[in-house]
Design a protein around this motif. Structure first.
Motif, PDB file in Angstrom:
ATOM      1  N   PRO A 297       0.813  -1.192  -0.031  1.00 17.88           N
ATOM      2  CA  PRO A 297      -0.032   0.057   0.053  1.00 17.88           C
ATOM      3  C   PRO A 297       0.868   1.237  -0.154  1.00 17.88           C
ATOM      4  O   PRO A 297       0.271   2.249  -0.503  1.00 17.88           O
ATOM      5  N   ARG A 298       2.091   1.236   0.711  1.00 20.62           N
ATOM      6  CA  ARG A 298       2.777   2.431   0.578  1.00 20.62           C
ATOM      7  C   ARG A 298       3.426   2.555  -0.493  1.00 20.62           C
ATOM      8  O   ARG A 298       3.492   3.835  -1.069  1.00 20.62           O
ATOM      9  N   LEU A 299       3.869   1.455  -1.137  1.00 23.19           N
ATOM     10  CA  LEU A 299       4.512   1.706  -2.673  1.00 23.19           C
ATOM     11  C   LEU A 299       3.292   2.011  -3.723  1.00 23.19           C
ATOM     12  O   LEU A 299       3.540   3.134  -4.590  1.00 23.19           O
ATOM     13  N   ALA A 300       2.235   1.549  -3.689  1.00 24.35           N
ATOM     14  CA  ALA A 300       1.044   2.076  -4.480  1.00 24.35           C
ATOM     15  C   ALA A 300       0.604   3.430  -4.515  1.00 24.35           C
ATOM     16  O   ALA A 300       0.100   4.098  -5.283  1.00 24.35           O
ATOM     17  N   GLN A 301       0.616   3.846  -3.130  1.00 26.35           N
ATOM     18  CA  GLN A 301      -0.021   5.245  -2.874  1.00 26.35           C
ATOM     19  C   GLN A 301      -1.497   5.418  -3.327  1.00 26.35           C
ATOM     20  O   GLN A 301      -2.127   4.508  -2.934  1.00 26.35           O
ATOM     21  N   ASP A 302      -1.683   6.159  -4.160  1.00 24.31           N
ATOM     22  CA  ASP A 302      -3.142   6.445  -4.784  1.00 24.31           C
ATOM     23  C   ASP A 302      -3.376   5.538  -6.015  1.00 24.31           C
ATOM     24  O   ASP A 302      -4.454   5.690  -6.362  1.00 24.31           O
ATOM     25  N   MET A 303      -2.453   4.680  -6.299  1.00 21.43           N
ATOM     26  CA  MET A 303      -2.830   3.877  -7.408  1.00 21.43           C
ATOM     27  C   MET A 303      -3.394   2.618  -7.117  1.00 21.43           C
ATOM     28  O   MET A 303      -3.226   2.122  -5.850  1.00 21.43           O
ATOM     29  N   ALA A 304      -4.417   2.270  -7.930  1.00 25.52           N
ATOM     30  CA  ALA A 304      -4.979   0.761  -7.695  1.00 25.52           C
ATOM     31  C   ALA A 304      -3.922  -0.369  -7.815  1.00 25.52           C
ATOM     32  O   ALA A 304      -2.989  -0.247  -8.497  1.00 25.52           O
TER      33      ALA A 304
END
Length: 87
Positions: free
Chosen positions: A13-20
């Motif tokens: 989740p930290r890597l994806a940030q606001d991306m699905a």
């Protein structure tokens, strides 16, 4: 990478940030149609140094539809998220 699959997925989740993103065993897709990163992982034999055991995973990133600056930004974020302290 010196990590376990569980630890790798915990930080997604930290890597994806606001991306699905969609995570399944051994594979993660981050982004959307047109601009995405597919990350595949494979468990490797642990590295043993005397009494120390380091769990390891092979991690491969495949980019689709991203330009050079977007790839560089993603890789910089990847490095920050998965950076471990050490000496």
């Amino acid at each position: 990478m010196a990590t376990t699959p569980g630890e790798f997925h915990r930080l997604l989740p930290r890597l994806a940030q606001d991306m699905a993103f969609v995570a399944e065993e051994g594979r993660v897709c981050i982004g959307e149609a047109g601009k995405s990163v597919v990350i595949t992982t494979r468990v490797l034999e642990p590295r043993r140094i005397a009494g120390l055991v380091l769990e390891r995973c092979r991690v491969e990133l495949a980019f689709s539809g991203m330009d050079g600056s977007e790839i560089a930004a993603f890789l910089a974020r990847f490095e920050r998220v998965y950076h471990k302290g050490g000496g």
